[in-house]
Design a protein around this motif. Structure first.
Motif, PDB file in Angstrom:
ATOM      1  N   UNK A 156      -9.171   8.832   2.599  1.00 38.55           N
ATOM      2  CA  UNK A 156      -8.774   7.565   1.996  1.00 38.55           C
ATOM      3  C   UNK A 156      -7.470   7.025   2.597  1.00 38.55           C
ATOM      4  N   UNK A 157      -7.079   7.527   3.766  1.00 35.18           N
ATOM      5  CA  UNK A 157      -5.869   7.080   4.437  1.00 35.18           C
ATOM      6  C   UNK A 157      -6.186   6.768   5.894  1.00 35.18           C
ATOM      7  N   UNK A 158      -5.375   5.891   6.499  1.00 32.29           N
ATOM      8  CA  UNK A 158      -5.461   5.628   7.931  1.00 32.29           C
ATOM      9  C   UNK A 158      -4.103   5.870   8.542  1.00 32.29           C
ATOM     10  N   UNK A 159      -4.090   6.220   9.837  1.00 33.37           N
ATOM     11  CA  UNK A 159      -2.837   6.405  10.546  1.00 33.37           C
ATOM     12  C   UNK A 159      -2.291   5.028  10.876  1.00 33.37           C
ATOM     13  N   UNK A 160      -1.121   4.687  10.312  1.00 34.09           N
ATOM     14  CA  UNK A 160      -0.529   3.382  10.540  1.00 34.09           C
ATOM     15  C   UNK A 160       0.281   3.373  11.840  1.00 34.09           C
ATOM     16  N   UNK A 161       1.052   4.434  12.092  1.00 35.00           N
ATOM     17  CA  UNK A 161       1.834   4.508  13.324  1.00 35.00           C
ATOM     18  C   UNK A 161       2.210   5.950  13.610  1.00 35.00           C
ATOM     19  N   UNK A 162       2.448   6.206  14.895  1.00 36.58           N
ATOM     20  CA  UNK A 162       2.949   7.509  15.346  1.00 36.58           C
ATOM     21  C   UNK A 162       4.443   7.338  15.586  1.00 36.58           C
ATOM     22  N   UNK A 163       5.241   8.174  14.953  1.00 34.17           N
ATOM     23  CA  UNK A 163       6.702   8.024  15.044  1.00 34.17           C
ATOM     24  C   UNK A 163       7.249   8.915  16.144  1.00 34.17           C
ATOM     25  N   UNK A 199       3.661  11.179  11.733  1.00 35.52           N
ATOM     26  CA  UNK A 199       2.926   9.933  11.567  1.00 35.52           C
ATOM     27  C   UNK A 199       3.196   9.328  10.190  1.00 35.52           C
ATOM     28  N   UNK A 200       2.952   8.021  10.103  1.00 36.24           N
ATOM     29  CA  UNK A 200       2.963   7.322   8.820  1.00 36.24           C
ATOM     30  C   UNK A 200       1.519   6.977   8.501  1.00 36.24           C
ATOM     31  N   UNK A 245       0.832  -1.198   0.000  1.00 40.14           N
ATOM     32  CA  UNK A 245       0.000   0.000   0.000  1.00 40.14           C
ATOM     33  C   UNK A 245       0.865   1.247   0.000  1.00 40.14           C
ATOM     34  N   UNK A 246       0.267   2.345  -0.442  1.00 41.39           N
ATOM     35  CA  UNK A 246       0.966   3.619  -0.485  1.00 41.39           C
ATOM     36  C   UNK A 246       1.189   4.121   0.945  1.00 41.39           C
ATOM     37  N   UNK A 247       2.439   4.413   1.291  1.00 36.10           N
ATOM     38  CA  UNK A 247       2.797   4.932   2.604  1.00 36.10           C
ATOM     39  C   UNK A 247       3.353   6.336   2.453  1.00 36.10           C
ATOM     40  N   UNK A 248       2.912   7.235   3.332  1.00 29.63           N
ATOM     41  CA  UNK A 248       3.398   8.614   3.329  1.00 29.63           C
ATOM     42  C   UNK A 248       3.730   9.017   4.758  1.00 29.63           C
ATOM     43  N   UNK A 249       4.705   9.904   4.913  1.00 30.40           N
ATOM     44  CA  UNK A 249       5.085  10.422   6.218  1.00 30.40           C
ATOM     45  C   UNK A 249       4.733  11.899   6.264  1.00 30.40           C
ATOM     46  N   UNK A 250       4.170  12.338   7.398  1.00 25.35           N
ATOM     47  CA  UNK A 250       3.785  13.733   7.509  1.00 25.35           C
ATOM     48  C   UNK A 250       3.602  14.160   8.950  1.00 25.35           C
ATOM     49  N   UNK A 251       3.219  15.416   9.109  1.00 20.39           N
ATOM     50  CA  UNK A 251       3.032  16.020  10.423  1.00 20.39           C
ATOM     51  C   UNK A 251       1.553  16.323  10.618  1.00 20.39           C
ATOM     52  N   UNK A 252       1.035  16.011  11.796  1.00 24.39           N
ATOM     53  CA  UNK A 252      -0.370  16.279  12.116  1.00 24.39           C
ATOM     54  C   UNK A 252      -0.546  17.774  12.319  1.00 24.39           C
ATOM     55  N   UNK A 261      -3.651  15.749   3.719  1.00 24.63           N
ATOM     56  CA  UNK A 261      -4.491  14.567   3.601  1.00 24.63           C
ATOM     57  C   UNK A 261      -5.296  14.404   4.884  1.00 24.63           C
ATOM     58  N   UNK A 262      -6.521  13.920   4.748  1.00 21.54           N
ATOM     59  CA  UNK A 262      -7.300  13.521   5.905  1.00 21.54           C
ATOM     60  C   UNK A 262      -7.052  12.046   6.147  1.00 21.54           C
ATOM     61  N   UNK A 263      -6.790  11.679   7.405  1.00 17.03           N
ATOM     62  CA  UNK A 263      -6.487  10.295   7.740  1.00 17.03           C
ATOM     63  C   UNK A 263      -7.352   9.856   8.915  1.00 17.03           C
ATOM     64  N   UNK A 264      -7.741   8.589   8.900  1.00 15.13           N
ATOM     65  CA  UNK A 264      -8.587   8.021   9.946  1.00 15.13           C
ATOM     66  C   UNK A 264      -7.732   7.663  11.154  1.00 15.13           C
TER      67      UNK A 264
END
Length: 77
Positions: A70-77, A57-58, A3-10, A42-45
């Motif tokens: 269309x994205x979910x939060x996979x992990x908090x880094x 977060x990833x 799946x597509x993974x992206x890294x960003x800041x909340x 992006x909006x993430x669940x």
């Protein structure tokens, strides 16, 4: 293929079970040859509402959960 993974800041947590994540990308301008940074939000669940402002977060792609999400939060880094 994964799946597509992206890294960003909340940058927003005002919604229930949803966070707004700013994902930055860098590229070299083809003519000027300078590094340019662009971003997209992006909006993430966030099911358990664990994210706070400023967290890195990833997020990963999933089926569309709403019109804009269309994205979910996979992990908090």
């Amino acid at each position: 293929m994964g799946r597509q993974n992206l890294f960003g800041i909340v940058i927003g947590t005002a919604m229930q079970k949803t966070v707004k994540v700013r994902v930055a990308r860098q590229f070299v301008h083809p003519i000027v040859r300078k590094i340019i940074t662009r971003h997209k939000n992006f909006f993430a669940h966030d099911e358990k509402e664990l994210c706070a402002l400023g967290d890195v977060v990833r997020i990963e792609a999933c089926r569309p959960l709403s019109k804009k999400k269309s994205f979910t939060v996979a992990e908090i880094i």
